[in-house]
Design a protein around this motif. Structure first.
Motif, PDB file in Angstrom:
ATOM      1  N   PRO A 183       0.814  -1.231   0.000  1.00 53.70           N
ATOM      2  CA  PRO A 183       0.000   0.000   0.000  1.00 53.70           C
ATOM      3  C   PRO A 183       0.842   1.273   0.000  1.00 53.70           C
ATOM      4  O   PRO A 183       0.382   2.312  -0.472  1.00 53.70           O
ATOM      5  N   ASP A 184       2.087   1.210   0.513  1.00 49.89           N
ATOM      6  CA  ASP A 184       2.893   2.440   0.579  1.00 49.89           C
ATOM      7  C   ASP A 184       3.665   2.715  -0.709  1.00 49.89           C
ATOM      8  O   ASP A 184       4.489   3.635  -0.764  1.00 49.89           O
ATOM      9  N   ALA A 185       3.435   1.896  -1.748  1.00 49.94           N
ATOM     10  CA  ALA A 185       4.162   2.107  -3.009  1.00 49.94           C
ATOM     11  C   ALA A 185       3.647   3.345  -3.735  1.00 49.94           C
ATOM     12  O   ALA A 185       2.537   3.819  -3.463  1.00 49.94           O
ATOM     13  N   ASP A 186       4.429   3.859  -4.650  1.00 49.05           N
ATOM     14  CA  ASP A 186       3.927   4.867  -5.592  1.00 49.05           C
ATOM     15  C   ASP A 186       3.044   4.101  -6.580  1.00 49.05           C
ATOM     16  O   ASP A 186       3.530   3.447  -7.512  1.00 49.05           O
ATOM     17  N   LEU A 187       1.724   4.134  -6.331  1.00 42.58           N
ATOM     18  CA  LEU A 187       0.829   3.215  -7.029  1.00 42.58           C
ATOM     19  C   LEU A 187       0.722   3.512  -8.532  1.00 42.58           C
ATOM     20  O   LEU A 187       0.624   2.593  -9.347  1.00 42.58           O
ATOM     21  N   ALA A 188       0.798   4.772  -8.905  1.00 38.48           N
ATOM     22  CA  ALA A 188       0.678   5.106 -10.337  1.00 38.48           C
ATOM     23  C   ALA A 188       1.887   4.575 -11.093  1.00 38.48           C
ATOM     24  O   ALA A 188       1.764   3.968 -12.164  1.00 38.48           O
ATOM     25  N   SER A 189       3.064   4.766 -10.509  1.00 36.35           N
ATOM     26  CA  SER A 189       4.269   4.294 -11.178  1.00 36.35           C
ATOM     27  C   SER A 189       4.287   2.763 -11.223  1.00 36.35           C
ATOM     28  O   SER A 189       4.624   2.158 -12.244  1.00 36.35           O
ATOM     29  N   ALA A 190       3.893   2.113 -10.099  1.00 33.03           N
ATOM     30  CA  ALA A 190       3.844   0.645 -10.077  1.00 33.03           C
ATOM     31  C   ALA A 190       2.906   0.141 -11.165  1.00 33.03           C
ATOM     32  O   ALA A 190       3.219  -0.806 -11.901  1.00 33.03           O
ATOM     33  N   ALA A 191       1.748   0.792 -11.321  1.00 31.78           N
ATOM     34  CA  ALA A 191       0.765   0.331 -12.314  1.00 31.78           C
ATOM     35  C   ALA A 191       1.356   0.412 -13.719  1.00 31.78           C
ATOM     36  O   ALA A 191       1.219  -0.530 -14.509  1.00 31.78           O
ATOM     37  N   VAL A 210       3.229 -16.576  -1.386  1.00 36.83           N
ATOM     38  CA  VAL A 210       2.582 -16.829  -2.689  1.00 36.83           C
ATOM     39  C   VAL A 210       3.591 -16.672  -3.816  1.00 36.83           C
ATOM     40  O   VAL A 210       3.698 -17.505  -4.717  1.00 36.83           O
ATOM     41  N   ALA A 211       4.400 -15.599  -3.745  1.00 33.65           N
ATOM     42  CA  ALA A 211       5.384 -15.347  -4.810  1.00 33.65           C
ATOM     43  C   ALA A 211       6.330 -16.532  -4.939  1.00 33.65           C
ATOM     44  O   ALA A 211       6.652 -16.972  -6.046  1.00 33.65           O
ATOM     45  N   ASN A 212       6.783 -17.083  -3.819  1.00 33.59           N
ATOM     46  CA  ASN A 212       7.731 -18.201  -3.847  1.00 33.59           C
ATOM     47  C   ASN A 212       7.075 -19.545  -4.169  1.00 33.59           C
ATOM     48  O   ASN A 212       7.779 -20.524  -4.405  1.00 33.59           O
ATOM     49  N   GLY A 213       5.747 -19.585  -4.198  1.00 37.58           N
ATOM     50  CA  GLY A 213       5.046 -20.877  -4.303  1.00 37.58           C
ATOM     51  C   GLY A 213       4.885 -21.400  -5.716  1.00 37.58           C
ATOM     52  O   GLY A 213       3.803 -21.868  -6.085  1.00 37.58           O
ATOM     53  N   VAL A 214       5.909 -21.309  -6.533  1.00 41.13           N
ATOM     54  CA  VAL A 214       5.865 -21.857  -7.897  1.00 41.13           C
ATOM     55  C   VAL A 214       7.166 -22.623  -8.141  1.00 41.13           C
ATOM     56  O   VAL A 214       8.144 -22.427  -7.430  1.00 41.13           O
ATOM     57  N   ARG A 215       7.168 -23.489  -9.194  1.00 42.85           N
ATOM     58  CA  ARG A 215       8.396 -24.252  -9.424  1.00 42.85           C
ATOM     59  C   ARG A 215       9.453 -23.426 -10.156  1.00 42.85           C
ATOM     60  O   ARG A 215      10.611 -23.793 -10.222  1.00 42.85           O
ATOM     61  N   PHE A 216       9.042 -22.301 -10.749  1.00 42.46           N
ATOM     62  CA  PHE A 216       9.998 -21.421 -11.426  1.00 42.46           C
ATOM     63  C   PHE A 216      10.639 -20.469 -10.414  1.00 42.46           C
ATOM     64  O   PHE A 216      10.087 -20.229  -9.349  1.00 42.46           O
ATOM     65  N   GLY A 217      11.779 -19.902 -10.770  1.00 37.23           N
ATOM     66  CA  GLY A 217      12.413 -18.944  -9.853  1.00 37.23           C
ATOM     67  C   GLY A 217      13.300 -17.962 -10.588  1.00 37.23           C
ATOM     68  O   GLY A 217      14.494 -17.877 -10.331  1.00 37.23           O
ATOM     69  N   LEU A 218      12.718 -17.204 -11.526  1.00 38.48           N
ATOM     70  CA  LEU A 218      13.578 -16.312 -12.311  1.00 38.48           C
ATOM     71  C   LEU A 218      13.684 -14.904 -11.715  1.00 38.48           C
ATOM     72  O   LEU A 218      14.744 -14.503 -11.258  1.00 38.48           O
ATOM     73  N   VAL A 219      12.576 -14.146 -11.729  1.00 36.67           N
ATOM     74  CA  VAL A 219      12.634 -12.765 -11.216  1.00 36.67           C
ATOM     75  C   VAL A 219      11.417 -12.490 -10.353  1.00 36.67           C
ATOM     76  O   VAL A 219      10.327 -12.979 -10.641  1.00 36.67           O
ATOM     77  N   SER A 220      11.583 -11.679  -9.319  1.00 42.91           N
ATOM     78  CA  SER A 220      10.414 -11.153  -8.626  1.00 42.91           C
ATOM     79  C   SER A 220      10.675  -9.692  -8.319  1.00 42.91           C
ATOM     80  O   SER A 220      11.831  -9.255  -8.300  1.00 42.91           O
ATOM     81  N   SER A 221       9.585  -8.940  -8.109  1.00 44.00           N
ATOM     82  CA  SER A 221       9.800  -7.548  -7.754  1.00 44.00           C
ATOM     83  C   SER A 221       8.784  -7.116  -6.719  1.00 44.00           C
ATOM     84  O   SER A 221       7.709  -7.708  -6.576  1.00 44.00           O
ATOM     85  N   VAL A 222       9.169  -6.080  -5.971  1.00 42.06           N
ATOM     86  CA  VAL A 222       8.330  -5.549  -4.898  1.00 42.06           C
ATOM     87  C   VAL A 222       8.258  -4.044  -5.063  1.00 42.06           C
ATOM     88  O   VAL A 222       9.287  -3.402  -5.298  1.00 42.06           O
ATOM     89  N   TYR A 223       7.062  -3.507  -5.000  1.00 44.70           N
ATOM     90  CA  TYR A 223       6.898  -2.056  -5.086  1.00 44.70           C
ATOM     91  C   TYR A 223       6.541  -1.545  -3.695  1.00 44.70           C
ATOM     92  O   TYR A 223       5.521  -1.940  -3.115  1.00 44.70           O
ATOM     93  N   THR A 224       7.395  -0.695  -3.145  1.00 47.76           N
ATOM     94  CA  THR A 224       7.195  -0.175  -1.790  1.00 47.76           C
ATOM     95  C   THR A 224       8.058   1.057  -1.588  1.00 47.76           C
ATOM     96  O   THR A 224       9.054   1.240  -2.298  1.00 47.76           O
ATOM     97  N   SER A 225       7.687   1.895  -0.591  1.00 43.54           N
ATOM     98  CA  SER A 225       8.609   2.976  -0.226  1.00 43.54           C
ATOM     99  C   SER A 225       9.130   2.738   1.186  1.00 43.54           C
ATOM    100  O   SER A 225       9.729   3.618   1.790  1.00 43.54           O
ATOM    101  N   ASN A 226       8.885   1.530   1.716  1.00 43.90           N
ATOM    102  CA  ASN A 226       9.299   1.201   3.081  1.00 43.90           C
ATOM    103  C   ASN A 226      10.602   0.395   3.033  1.00 43.90           C
ATOM    104  O   ASN A 226      10.648  -0.699   2.469  1.00 43.90           O
TER     105      ASN A 226
END
Ligand code: UN1
Length: 458
Positions: A236-244, A375-391
């Motif tokens: 919720p603390d992310a810059d939501l417009a930029s994340a979108a 949830v993010a880790n709960g797949v058999r693939f493991g290439l890239v993940s990202s997190v949008y936050t200002s915290n």
């Protein structure tokens, strides 16, 4: 065999025949001869030759861009910047030729010399996909050549014409036989794995798994870069417009046909305004002929790929998902799919577990960051993940707990830096990492060398 334009399937771009296993074996033999002389050249000369190759590619940038647009349907801006990336890769590895080639180690007895030194492996068999028809062949060919190997490239059939142009450009400045192409499909690829001294593959997880087994049987080094099921977490603390806007582009750009595309958007409770912004950003993407400079989403590569994408959305509906953007088939000739978001699925749903390779993403919700990471880790693939936050704490927590090969904060899952190591875990990657200085470990073998003074006693 033929490659056709995915936006105008009646337009044939290349017609070619599959390279037979006998021809592949003869090609690898010829490359082996060329490799010996190449590795024996003074390093500054190899560096100059690779720099010349960069200039050849630069001079042909327009042709490569046009051919890429026509043959694999990549939108103009992305294709042009991929070609620039290819030039930068060649320049970078031209410099890497002059890097140290080993370590000097402390003398074991105060008199002897002890060091380790890297040598070329021999002939690199490279099997590449159609989706990055310039950058991926170059991020394998350039380090292979820089560290003294020859290369035999088997491009994906759908990207044969552009691979041939790239091959011609390199052959203009490299010694005869050092860079060769073997167009074809699975039979040609298997023949290359059977004869090369090491193999680097990028493509689907199923083909990758069989290449890994075939290479293990021969006891040769194999590196396989395969699928992805990449998640972006939005707090919720992310810059939501930029994340979108970053997530919309990363999920749908080039019709989602990147192993690094965002396939799951995990929205943490409290960020509900984000969903509207995401739907709006996705609807705002221009879906059109990839030759136009404003196009973000072109066609998918084949009719079968379009059917697979629409089938996956239908399965999403059956599994209880709601289509909140797109989802309609496109009229017309080209293999277009509307950028589609499906909400309300369980993390175990097909769309949240398998790679669809199309402009389709699932939107999930999580109570908090802990649940989102699970949830993010709960797949058999493991290439890239990202997190949008200002915290800062949330960012640091994510960096240490997300299990993918690449983890990013406030940055999209797609797009890689050619000078940084690249590769995933689990079903996404096998063997050593690619790109940057990490490539040296794969394309060389190390010897440990000792010289003791003559007449020394034990
Ligand atoms: C990128 O996101 O710029 O095949 C590169 C793929 C990846 C490359 C992604 N190996 O999509």
């Amino acid at each position: 065999m033929q490659s056709v334009s995915p936006q105008r399937p009646s337009e044939v771009i290349a017609t070619f025949s599959e390279t037979s296993p006998e021809t592949v074996a003869a090609t690898v033999e010829a490359a082996r001869l060329a490799q010996r002389s190449w590795a024996a050249l003074p390093a500054p000369e190899r560096a100059r030759t690779l720099a010349r190759a960069a200039s050849e590619v630069e001079a042909a940038a327009r042709d490569l861009t046009e051919l890429g647009i026509a043959e694999v349907g990549k939108p103009r801006l992305e294709m042009a910047s991929e070609v620039q990336r290819g030039i930068a890769i060649l320049q970078y590895y031209a410099g890497a030729v002059l890097d140290p080639e080993g370590d000097a180690l402390p003398s074991p007895d105060g008199k002897s010399l002890l060091w380790s030194r890297r040598h070329a492996q021999g002939v690199a068999g490279l099997i590449t996909p159609w989706n990055f028809p310039v950058a991926i062949p170059l991020w394998k060919m350039a380090p292979a050549l820089a560290y003294g190997n020859a290369v035999v490239l088997k491009p994906a059939p759908a990207a044969t014409a552009i691979a041939q142009l790239l091959g011609d450009l390199l052959q203009r400045c490299l010694p005869p036989g050092l860079v060769q192409l073997v167009p074809g499909g699975a039979v040609t690829g298997a023949a290359l794995v059977e004869t090369a001294d090491l193999v680097s593959f990028t493509g689907s997880s199923s083909v990758g798994a069989s290449i890994v087994r075939q290479g293990a049987e021969r006891q040769i080094p194999v590196q396989a870069e395969m699928g992805g099921q990449n998640a972006s977490i939005v707090l919720p603390d992310a810059d939501l417009a930029s994340a979108a806007s970053l997530i919309a582009a990363s999920a749908m750009g080039y019709a989602g046909q990147k192993c690094t595309a965002t396939s799951r958007v995990i929205v943490v409770e409290g960020a509900s305004r984000f969903l509207e912004a995401l739907v709006e950003a996705v609807r705002g993407l221009r879906v059109s002929d990839p030759g136009e400079s404003l196009t973000t989403v072109g066609p998918v590569i084949t009719e079968a790929a379009r059917e697979r994408a629409l089938g996956a959305v239908e399965l999403g509906r059956q599994e209880g998902g709601r289509v909140i953007a797109g989802g309609q088939p496109f009229a017309g000739d080209g293999y277009f799919v509307e950028p589609t978001l499906v909400a309300g699925l369980e993390p175990s749903a097909h769309l949240c577990q398998e790679e669809v390779f199309a402009p389709v993403a699932a939107v999930l919700t999580a109570r908090d960051l802990d649940e989102a990471i699970e949830v993010a880790n709960g797949v058999r693939f493991g290439l890239v993940s990202s997190v949008y936050t200002s915290n800062l704490d949330a960012a640091m927590d994510s960096l240490s707990r997300l299990q993918t090969g690449l983890v990013r904060v406030n940055a999209p899952t797609s797009g890689v830096d050619f000078y940084a190591p690249f590769g995933g875990t689990g079903a996404s990657g096998y063997g050593m990492k690619e790109q940057g200085k990490a490539a040296a470990a794969f394309y060389t073998k190390s010897q440990t060398l000792t010289i003791a003074p003559s007449g020394s006693s034990s």
